[in-house]
Scaffold this motif. Structure first.
Motif, PDB file in Angstrom:
ATOM      1  N   ALA A  47      45.231  37.903  39.462  1.00 35.75           N
ATOM      2  CA  ALA A  47      45.190  39.121  38.640  1.00 35.75           C
ATOM      3  C   ALA A  47      44.413  38.889  37.353  1.00 35.75           C
ATOM      4  CB  ALA A  47      46.612  39.581  38.320  1.00 35.75           C
ATOM      5  N   ARG A  48      44.697  37.779  36.680  1.00 37.49           N
ATOM      6  CA  ARG A  48      43.996  37.491  35.419  1.00 37.49           C
ATOM      7  C   ARG A  48      42.495  37.340  35.653  1.00 37.49           C
ATOM      8  NH1 ARG A  48      48.717  34.558  34.222  1.00 37.49           N
ATOM      9  NH2 ARG A  48      47.912  32.735  35.305  1.00 37.49           N
ATOM     10  N   ARG A  49      42.142  36.632  36.716  1.00 34.67           N
ATOM     11  CA  ARG A  49      40.733  36.366  37.010  1.00 34.67           C
ATOM     12  C   ARG A  49      39.989  37.668  37.314  1.00 34.67           C
ATOM     13  NH1 ARG A  49      40.533  31.405  40.741  1.00 34.67           N
ATOM     14  NH2 ARG A  49      40.491  32.767  42.564  1.00 34.67           N
ATOM     15  N   TRP A 102      40.866  40.844  36.469  1.00 33.46           N
ATOM     16  CA  TRP A 102      40.794  41.755  35.323  1.00 33.46           C
ATOM     17  C   TRP A 102      39.723  41.290  34.332  1.00 33.46           C
ATOM     18  CZ3 TRP A 102      41.789  46.514  34.559  1.00 33.46           C
ATOM     19  CH2 TRP A 102      41.908  47.043  33.279  1.00 33.46           C
ATOM     20  N   ALA A 103      39.592  39.989  34.161  1.00 34.02           N
ATOM     21  CA  ALA A 103      38.549  39.467  33.272  1.00 34.02           C
ATOM     22  C   ALA A 103      37.174  39.920  33.761  1.00 34.02           C
ATOM     23  CB  ALA A 103      38.626  37.942  33.209  1.00 34.02           C
ATOM     24  N   LYS A 104      36.966  39.882  35.068  1.00 36.27           N
ATOM     25  CA  LYS A 104      35.674  40.308  35.631  1.00 36.27           C
ATOM     26  C   LYS A 104      35.477  41.820  35.477  1.00 36.27           C
ATOM     27  CE  LYS A 104      35.697  36.504  38.981  1.00 36.27           C
ATOM     28  NZ  LYS A 104      35.930  36.106  40.400  1.00 36.27           N
ATOM     29  N   ILE A 105      36.534  42.614  35.711  1.00 38.68           N
ATOM     30  CA  ILE A 105      36.437  44.074  35.604  1.00 38.68           C
ATOM     31  C   ILE A 105      36.080  44.481  34.173  1.00 38.68           C
ATOM     32  CG2 ILE A 105      37.811  46.209  35.627  1.00 38.68           C
ATOM     33  CD1 ILE A 105      39.302  45.011  38.094  1.00 38.68           C
ATOM     34  N   THR A 106      36.808  43.927  33.190  1.00 41.37           N
ATOM     35  CA  THR A 106      36.555  44.304  31.790  1.00 41.37           C
ATOM     36  C   THR A 106      35.171  43.847  31.347  1.00 41.37           C
ATOM     37  OG1 THR A 106      37.752  42.295  31.124  1.00 41.37           O
ATOM     38  CG2 THR A 106      38.971  44.375  31.072  1.00 41.37           C
ATOM     39  N   LYS A 107      34.776  42.654  31.760  1.00 41.86           N
ATOM     40  CA  LYS A 107      33.440  42.148  31.380  1.00 41.86           C
ATOM     41  C   LYS A 107      32.341  43.042  31.953  1.00 41.86           C
ATOM     42  CE  LYS A 107      30.693  37.890  31.263  1.00 41.86           C
ATOM     43  NZ  LYS A 107      30.634  36.463  31.671  1.00 41.86           N
ATOM     44  N   GLN A 126      39.364  40.937  27.377  1.00 50.05           N
ATOM     45  CA  GLN A 126      39.200  40.573  28.790  1.00 50.05           C
ATOM     46  C   GLN A 126      40.482  40.001  29.388  1.00 50.05           C
ATOM     47  OE1 GLN A 126      36.116  37.675  28.228  1.00 50.05           O
ATOM     48  NE2 GLN A 126      34.452  39.168  28.277  1.00 50.05           N
ATOM     49  N   GLN A 127      41.485  39.774  28.547  1.00 51.71           N
ATOM     50  CA  GLN A 127      42.705  39.102  29.004  1.00 51.71           C
ATOM     51  C   GLN A 127      43.693  40.080  29.637  1.00 51.71           C
ATOM     52  OE1 GLN A 127      44.260  37.199  25.487  1.00 51.71           O
ATOM     53  NE2 GLN A 127      42.932  35.414  25.682  1.00 51.71           N
ATOM     54  N   LEU A 128      44.258  39.682  30.757  1.00 53.70           N
ATOM     55  CA  LEU A 128      45.338  40.443  31.383  1.00 53.70           C
ATOM     56  C   LEU A 128      46.660  39.827  30.924  1.00 53.70           C
ATOM     57  CD1 LEU A 128      45.665  41.798  34.939  1.00 53.70           C
ATOM     58  CD2 LEU A 128      47.447  40.273  34.101  1.00 53.70           C
ATOM     59  N   ARG A 129      47.383  40.593  30.104  1.00 53.09           N
ATOM     60  CA  ARG A 129      48.714  40.175  29.648  1.00 53.09           C
ATOM     61  C   ARG A 129      49.731  41.009  30.419  1.00 53.09           C
ATOM     62  NH1 ARG A 129      49.208  42.274  24.883  1.00 53.09           N
ATOM     63  NH2 ARG A 129      47.535  43.713  25.394  1.00 53.09           N
ATOM     64  N   ASP A 160      42.553  32.253  45.890  1.00 51.79           N
ATOM     65  CA  ASP A 160      41.241  32.755  46.332  1.00 51.79           C
ATOM     66  C   ASP A 160      41.379  33.833  47.401  1.00 51.79           C
ATOM     67  OD1 ASP A 160      40.039  30.990  44.603  1.00 51.79           O
ATOM     68  OD2 ASP A 160      39.433  29.545  46.140  1.00 51.79           O
ATOM     69  N   GLU A 161      42.303  33.626  48.339  1.00 49.45           N
ATOM     70  CA  GLU A 161      42.466  34.571  49.447  1.00 49.45           C
ATOM     71  C   GLU A 161      43.082  35.884  48.960  1.00 49.45           C
ATOM     72  OE1 GLU A 161      42.269  35.896  53.483  1.00 49.45           O
ATOM     73  OE2 GLU A 161      41.169  34.488  52.226  1.00 49.45           O
ATOM     74  N   VAL A 162      44.070  35.796  48.079  1.00 53.31           N
ATOM     75  CA  VAL A 162      44.661  37.015  47.500  1.00 53.31           C
ATOM     76  C   VAL A 162      43.581  37.802  46.757  1.00 53.31           C
ATOM     77  CG1 VAL A 162      46.243  37.864  45.717  1.00 53.31           C
ATOM     78  CG2 VAL A 162      47.039  36.154  47.350  1.00 53.31           C
ATOM     79  N   GLU A 163      42.758  37.101  45.986  1.00 50.80           N
ATOM     80  CA  GLU A 163      41.690  37.768  45.243  1.00 50.80           C
ATOM     81  C   GLU A 163      40.690  38.438  46.189  1.00 50.80           C
ATOM     82  OE1 GLU A 163      38.221  37.000  41.881  1.00 50.80           O
ATOM     83  OE2 GLU A 163      39.218  35.278  42.785  1.00 50.80           O
ATOM     84  N   ARG A 164      40.286  37.727  47.228  1.00 53.21           N
ATOM     85  CA  ARG A 164      39.297  38.275  48.169  1.00 53.21           C
ATOM     86  C   ARG A 164      39.811  39.557  48.809  1.00 53.21           C
ATOM     87  NH1 ARG A 164      38.526  38.886  53.249  1.00 53.21           N
ATOM     88  NH2 ARG A 164      40.436  37.782  53.865  1.00 53.21           N
ATOM     89  N   MET A 165      41.068  39.541  49.261  1.00 54.00           N
ATOM     90  CA  MET A 165      41.634  40.718  49.928  1.00 54.00           C
ATOM     91  C   MET A 165      41.821  41.883  48.955  1.00 54.00           C
ATOM     92  SD  MET A 165      44.381  38.870  52.504  1.00 54.00           S
ATOM     93  CE  MET A 165      44.914  40.395  53.268  1.00 54.00           C
TER      94      MET A 165
END
Length: 513
Positions: A265-267, A269-274, A284-287, A375-380
């Motif tokens: 989730a943190r990774r 959201w950082a990409k989305i905000t950037k 860029q931080q997901l708290r 990695d797999e959770v992020e990909r899906m």
């Protein structure tokens, strides 16, 4: 050999033997390992206990009890009439006043709710959405009456209306005016209450409605992206307002999948905000706040729920949460008793003080399994977000029923797996035993409505009705002409207009959904 698959559809291998090197550090983009360089070595997460029931007087007693036992922040549950903009004397409030949370009809109730509690010295999280603007105004008005500096007041309103359409149902107005109210709050707080978290973008309720871990993550971040875009469209600075967004996730039983979900989730959201223009690392931080999974708790053998809550809380801490609520073991049966609330809080304190989990940052980093699962959770999750983007974003996906259908399908599949025995739920479909009825339940009496109705009568006799009418007329004018609603909501609240009167005024302009 039988495949082992999580509810998200991730196949778990027999063994994990390789992983890419972990090179990013905690507190640095993309924040996979945590939003602070030292995490809990520097400061523990905030230990909250979600509470609110009956009248403001009764809830105030519970808050003082929790603060005395070591709770570090309050978390307010509101009853259903309050959540959907009805005063306690409205015909639709009958049978619901004070049942699933505290009844708040006016600033006078808010004054009672926090009697003896200095708002500048605590943080308060309020689980309120459609009427979040009004409850925030009441809280700010009370802080002013206490002599507090509003620029130092801190806390969170949930204020996440999109998940209400998708999974929970306590919306009032159609999506577009609802989004306008939210961005009005962003704009107002950026100046008047700069330390206030203006939204808690919530996956929790989608998970409670039956989503998988991956769906919870994807749909929450898709909603978050929609809020970012709405605020940008209003002309707000992402490097300012994004710092005050927070998230609310569910903690479930699959320990490693949950840890992976929080790290991913943190990774993400950082990409989305950037990608949307955020350059300040704090923007860029997901708290996030975590609550252990209410839907995982069973009425059968309720003491087993203490172990479930412990597993879920440990996953949240190992995943790097900023705030945590642990459920009472009896919550499948009733609101928590004082004993259950105390055990739930002690669970957090034991993890913090005795487990050693807090001694190092991201203790599972470098685990072949956890890194691969992250990695797999992020990909899906990205797959879902790309589908939602193709529909025109989260609002369009909700209006089309896509997100609701995905959650319903996942809930149906999970229930089938429980009933077939494909998934084991201890004490429910395996290891059952005959047990006497559980009698330590917490009940709310229907007489509370009469008490609240009497308070409303006294309030309306005491207040300056002319001042109420003027402030509500100004609120109506602002709703029609597009100006920010918050100054008029603040003025109405301070004149002791009721929550129902404010919601009715806005219904007259925006309509109901």
């Amino acid at each position: 050999m039988k495949k082992i698959v999580t509810t998200s559809g991730i196949e778990i291998k027999k063994v994990y033997t390789e992983v890419k090197a972990v090179t990013d550090l905690p507190g640095e983009y993309p924040f996979t390992r945590g939003v602070q360089p030292d995490m809990y070595r520097g400061k523990l997460w905030t230990m909250r206990q979600y509470a609110g029931f009956s009248t403001a007087e009764e809830s105030n007693k519970r808050y003082h009890y929790l603060l005395q036992k070591g709770t570090m922040g309050l978390s307010v549950a509101f009853d259903l009439p309050t959540q959907i903009g009805y005063d306690s004397d409205h015909e639709l409030a009958e049978g619901e006043v004070g049942k699933v949370g505290v009844a708040i009809d006016s600033l006078r109730d808010m004054e009672t709710l926090f009697d003896g509690i200095e708002l500048q010295k605590i943080t308060t999280s309020m689980t309120i959405n459609a009427t979040a603007s009004t409850l925030l105004a009441m809280y700010a008005a009370l802080a002013k009456k206490q002599g507090a500096d509003l620029k130092q007041i801190s806390g969170t309103i949930q204020n996440d209306i999109l998940k209400e359409y998708a999974a929970r149902g306590t919306y009032i107005y159609p999506p577009k005016p609802s989004m306008r109210i939210i961005t009005d709050i962003f704009e107002y707080c950026s100046v008047e209450l700069p330390k206030w978290n203006t939204i808690s973008i919530s996956g929790y309720h989608m998970r409670e409605a039956g989503s998988t871990a991956v769906q919870e993550l994807a749909f929450t971040l898709a909603n978050g992206k929609a809020y970012l875009e709405a605020a940008l469209h209003k002309g707000l600075d992402i490097n300012v307002f994004s710092k005050r967004l927070s998230f609310f996730f569910n903690g479930h039983n699959n320990f490693f999948e949950e840890v992976a979900k929080f790290r991913a989730a943190r990774r993400m959201w950082a990409k989305i905000t950037k990608n949307l223009g955020a350059t300040d690392p704090r923007a860029q931080q997901l708290r996030f706040h975590t609550q252990t999974g209410g839907s995982t708790l069973t009425a059968q053998q309720p003491m087993n729920n203490i172990m479930r809550v412990t597993i879920q809380a440990m996953a949240a801490v190992m995943g790097g949460t900023q705030s945590l609520h642990t459920n009472g073991y009896d919550e499948a049966l009733s609101l928590p008793t004082e004993e259950a609330a105390r055990i739930a809080l002690r669970t957090q304190q034991l993890i913090a003080q005795e487990s050693g989990i807090v001694d190092t940052v991201d203790p599972l980093a470098g685990s072949y399994f956890v890194e691969a699962l992250t990695d797999e959770v992020e990909r899906m999750a990205w797959d879902y977000i790309e589908r939602i983007d193709a529909m025109g974003g989260a609002v369009a996906a909700i209006e089309a029923g896509y997100i609701q259908q995905q959650i319903a399908d996942a809930a149906y599949q999970y229930q089938k797996d429980i009933e077939s025995g494909e998934r084991i739920l201890v004490g429910v479909n395996k290891f059952q035993e005959a047990e006497p009825p559980f009698d330590k339940v917490f009940r709310i009496d229907d007489s509370i409505r009469a008490i609240q109705m009497e308070k409303l009568t006294v309030l309306k006799n005491d207040r300056n009705q002319s001042a109420v009418d003027i402030s509500l007329n100004e609120l109506e004018a602002r709703a029609k002409d597009g100006r920010n609603l918050m100054p008029s909501i603040m003025e109405s609240v301070e004149n002791y207009a009721t929550l129902g009167e404010i919601a009715t005024t806005l219904r007259g302009v925006f309509g109901e959904y």
